[in-house]
Design a protein around this motif. Sequence first.
Motif, PDB file in Angstrom:
ATOM      1  N   GLN A   1       4.019  -5.705   3.631  1.00 55.80           N
ATOM      2  CA  GLN A   1       5.487  -5.581   4.351  1.00 55.80           C
ATOM      3  C   GLN A   1       5.145  -4.752   5.760  1.00 55.80           C
ATOM      4  OE1 GLN A   1       6.833  -3.604   0.497  1.00 55.80           O
ATOM      5  NE2 GLN A   1       8.707  -4.098   1.653  1.00 55.80           N
ATOM      6  N   VAL A   2       4.166  -4.169   5.808  1.00 59.52           N
ATOM      7  CA  VAL A   2       3.899  -3.408   7.199  1.00 59.52           C
ATOM      8  C   VAL A   2       3.520  -4.346   8.138  1.00 59.52           C
ATOM      9  CG1 VAL A   2       2.564  -1.769   8.471  1.00 59.52           C
ATOM     10  CG2 VAL A   2       3.348  -1.002   6.153  1.00 59.52           C
TER      11      VAL A   2
ATOM     12  N   TYR B   1      -4.698   0.983 -10.271  1.00 57.48           N
ATOM     13  CA  TYR B   1      -5.816   1.458 -10.300  1.00 57.48           C
ATOM     14  C   TYR B   1      -5.651   2.857 -11.049  1.00 57.48           C
ATOM     15  CZ  TYR B   1      -8.115  -1.436  -6.719  1.00 57.48           C
ATOM     16  OH  TYR B   1      -8.278  -2.404  -5.851  1.00 57.48           O
ATOM     17  N   GLY B   2      -4.438   3.447 -11.578  1.00 56.66           N
ATOM     18  CA  GLY B   2      -4.129   4.550 -12.004  1.00 56.66           C
ATOM     19  C   GLY B   2      -5.126   4.839 -13.353  1.00 56.66           C
ATOM     20  N   ASP B   3      -5.083   3.985 -14.232  1.00 59.22           N
ATOM     21  CA  ASP B   3      -5.475   4.287 -15.545  1.00 59.22           C
ATOM     22  C   ASP B   3      -7.181   4.611 -15.430  1.00 59.22           C
ATOM     23  OD1 ASP B   3      -3.249   3.826 -16.610  1.00 59.22           O
ATOM     24  OD2 ASP B   3      -3.726   1.978 -17.742  1.00 59.22           O
ATOM     25  N   ILE B   4      -7.853   3.848 -14.608  1.00 59.38           N
ATOM     26  CA  ILE B   4      -9.127   3.962 -14.459  1.00 59.38           C
ATOM     27  C   ILE B   4      -9.509   5.065 -13.493  1.00 59.38           C
ATOM     28  CG2 ILE B   4      -9.481   2.303 -12.739  1.00 59.38           C
ATOM     29  CD1 ILE B   4     -12.244   3.306 -14.959  1.00 59.38           C
ATOM     30  N   ALA B   5      -8.574   5.471 -12.522  1.00 53.31           N
ATOM     31  CA  ALA B   5      -8.737   6.428 -11.472  1.00 53.31           C
ATOM     32  C   ALA B   5      -8.674   8.048 -12.478  1.00 53.31           C
ATOM     33  CB  ALA B   5      -7.583   6.627 -10.693  1.00 53.31           C
ATOM     34  N   VAL B   6      -7.868   7.894 -13.446  1.00 53.82           N
ATOM     35  CA  VAL B   6      -7.628   9.130 -14.147  1.00 53.82           C
ATOM     36  C   VAL B   6      -8.730   9.396 -15.021  1.00 53.82           C
ATOM     37  CG1 VAL B   6      -6.321  10.236 -16.207  1.00 53.82           C
ATOM     38  CG2 VAL B   6      -5.157   9.066 -14.037  1.00 53.82           C
ATOM     39  N   THR B   7      -9.107   8.125 -15.770  1.00 52.31           N
ATOM     40  CA  THR B   7     -10.337   8.482 -16.763  1.00 52.31           C
ATOM     41  C   THR B   7     -11.616   8.545 -15.881  1.00 52.31           C
ATOM     42  OG1 THR B   7     -10.500   6.057 -16.879  1.00 52.31           O
ATOM     43  CG2 THR B   7      -9.367   7.176 -18.434  1.00 52.31           C
ATOM     44  N   TRP B   8     -11.773   8.112 -14.831  1.00 52.85           N
ATOM     45  CA  TRP B   8     -13.242   8.282 -14.128  1.00 52.85           C
ATOM     46  C   TRP B   8     -13.234   9.916 -13.745  1.00 52.85           C
ATOM     47  CZ3 TRP B   8     -17.741   7.553 -13.467  1.00 52.85           C
ATOM     48  CH2 TRP B   8     -18.687   7.689 -12.244  1.00 52.85           C
ATOM     49  N   ARG B   9     -12.076  10.294 -12.920  1.00 55.31           N
ATOM     50  CA  ARG B   9     -12.014  11.855 -12.762  1.00 55.31           C
ATOM     51  C   ARG B   9     -12.282  12.705 -13.951  1.00 55.31           C
ATOM     52  NH1 ARG B   9     -10.091  12.665  -7.538  1.00 55.31           N
ATOM     53  NH2 ARG B   9      -8.499  11.125  -6.772  1.00 55.31           N
TER      54      ARG B   9
ATOM     55  N   SER C   1       0.601   9.824   5.422  1.00 54.61           N
ATOM     56  CA  SER C   1      -0.088   8.773   4.575  1.00 54.61           C
ATOM     57  C   SER C   1       0.889   8.021   3.773  1.00 54.61           C
ATOM     58  CB  SER C   1      -1.215   9.149   3.826  1.00 54.61           C
ATOM     59  OG  SER C   1      -0.761  10.095   2.618  1.00 54.61           O
ATOM     60  N   LEU C   2       1.003   6.682   3.630  1.00 54.60           N
ATOM     61  CA  LEU C   2       1.529   6.022   2.989  1.00 54.60           C
ATOM     62  C   LEU C   2       0.923   4.930   2.048  1.00 54.60           C
ATOM     63  CD1 LEU C   2       4.613   4.470   3.090  1.00 54.60           C
ATOM     64  CD2 LEU C   2       3.859   3.183   4.748  1.00 54.60           C
ATOM     65  N   PHE C   3       1.318   5.255   1.000  1.00 49.75           N
ATOM     66  CA  PHE C   3       0.450   4.430  -0.488  1.00 49.75           C
ATOM     67  C   PHE C   3       1.699   4.315  -1.324  1.00 49.75           C
ATOM     68  CE2 PHE C   3      -2.379   4.590  -4.148  1.00 49.75           C
ATOM     69  CZ  PHE C   3      -2.779   3.298  -3.778  1.00 49.75           C
ATOM     70  N   GLY C   4       1.784   3.013  -1.747  1.00 50.44           N
ATOM     71  CA  GLY C   4       2.847   2.746  -2.840  1.00 50.44           C
ATOM     72  C   GLY C   4       2.795   1.201  -3.308  1.00 50.44           C
ATOM     73  N   TYR C   5       3.949   0.917  -3.865  1.00 47.23           N
ATOM     74  CA  TYR C   5       3.997  -0.424  -4.587  1.00 47.23           C
ATOM     75  C   TYR C   5       5.159  -1.209  -3.488  1.00 47.23           C
ATOM     76  CZ  TYR C   5       2.588   1.981  -8.774  1.00 47.23           C
ATOM     77  OH  TYR C   5       1.722   2.610  -9.771  1.00 47.23           O
ATOM     78  N   GLU C   6       5.100  -2.369  -3.601  1.00 43.20           N
ATOM     79  CA  GLU C   6       6.141  -3.169  -2.735  1.00 43.20           C
ATOM     80  C   GLU C   6       7.484  -2.460  -2.711  1.00 43.20           C
ATOM     81  OE1 GLU C   6       4.703  -4.300  -5.554  1.00 43.20           O
ATOM     82  OE2 GLU C   6       3.750  -6.272  -4.935  1.00 43.20           O
ATOM     83  N   ASN C   7       8.131  -2.279  -1.619  1.00 46.54           N
ATOM     84  CA  ASN C   7       9.458  -1.356  -1.762  1.00 46.54           C
ATOM     85  C   ASN C   7      10.347  -1.876  -0.623  1.00 46.54           C
ATOM     86  OD1 ASN C   7      11.093   0.782  -1.511  1.00 46.54           O
ATOM     87  ND2 ASN C   7       9.676   2.220  -2.058  1.00 46.54           N
TER      88      ASN C   7
ATOM     89  N   SER D   1      -2.798  -0.994  -0.183  1.00 48.99           N
ATOM     90  CA  SER D   1      -2.093  -1.141  -1.269  1.00 48.99           C
ATOM     91  C   SER D   1      -1.151  -2.298  -1.015  1.00 48.99           C
ATOM     92  CB  SER D   1      -1.273   0.228  -1.339  1.00 48.99           C
ATOM     93  OG  SER D   1      -0.211   0.395  -0.227  1.00 48.99           O
ATOM     94  N   ARG D   2      -0.197  -2.302  -2.157  1.00 49.59           N
ATOM     95  CA  ARG D   2       0.817  -3.536  -1.873  1.00 49.59           C
ATOM     96  C   ARG D   2       1.927  -3.349  -1.116  1.00 49.59           C
ATOM     97  NH1 ARG D   2       1.221  -3.354  -8.475  1.00 49.59           N
ATOM     98  NH2 ARG D   2       3.521  -4.018  -8.158  1.00 49.59           N
TER      99      ARG D   2
END
Length: 368
Positions: A224-225, A14-22, A189-195, A219-220
């Motif tokens: 795991q959780v 979501y990063g690219d669209i999140a930045v451009t939308w903001r 808060s816990l948000f991230g990629y597989e880890n 999230s991804r």
Amino acid sequence: MPRWDIFCTVIDNYGDIAVTWRLARQLVAEHGINVRLWVDDLHPLAALYPGIDSGALRQTLCGVEVCLWPADFPDVEIADVVIEAFACDIPDNYIAAMAASAVKPRWINLEYLSAEDWVAGCHRLPSPHPRLPLVKHFFFPGFTPDTGGLLREHGLIDRRRAFQASATAQREFWTQLGISPDPAACKISLFGYENPALPALLQAWVDNPTPICCVLPDSRLSPQVSAFFGENKPWQRGNLTMHRLSFLDQDSYDQLLWACDMNFVRGEDSFVRALWAGQPFIWHIYPQADNAHHAKLNAFLALYQRGLNSGSAVQLTSFWHCWNQLPSGTLNWQAWQSTYPQLKYHHEAWVEQLIQQADLAINLVKDQ
């Protein structure tokens, strides 16, 4: 009114669209710019802003004209300023129209955020088109005055501080989420990629001597959780209580970062928002081939640690390295937790320095 076109392709997050939308919303709201945002997939944007119709070809929201970017791109009137976000390829017929225009638009390649030393030297450099009478300019977001700055809406820091100073506002926010945190709990808060480091961290939280309330936006990391807790419902073990949330829109996610004592974030958008939240955080940088992201991670750490005492800096680096799968890292939760007061003081001071610089939208507008 000046007209800007922003082009964005959605890759796998979501990063690219999140930045451009903001950015698009801020250009409209604070600079009176007529913005058209071209996106090749509206479904991720619908998650960030639920009012969007993911099937509409054109719609206007928050003053931004949001357009679906089709494979067969239509002939449209070109804008005064054209931004290709994160090196996406603007349609050939649009570029041809730019070249044919008597007054050439300002063409900007908005790059990814990095703290590496070379960024300042490349910021605003021209890149002439090899065949057409057009010049593209690189624009690098960054953390120093000689870069393009960071996205930061007017009044953001004041709104955050008012929220954090109001027990009522925070209580109402938690109630909206259906959560009643233990007043004595550390809220994370816990948000991230597989880890692969996540199970050990969750176990450390289970064994923590004091309560931990962890909020997990979708999230991804969610599978795991779920595997860690198995069939246990609710997700509670030892001193750890987990609360799973559906994907949050941007404004709600900002408030979650403000309401927590500590935030795990990923990529670029949530990373920058964690900076403005004023709380210690742990960044999971977007993994790249050949571990190219390690240099970017260490460049930010070197910049961020300036002024931090050596003991806290060691713990910060070790924990971040482990979370990002660098072999030099160690996941020592108790050591990290013991440095929390120093990290919080340092982070607040660091943000104070950052807000003295112009934000990304202001710098883009001034550059035209």
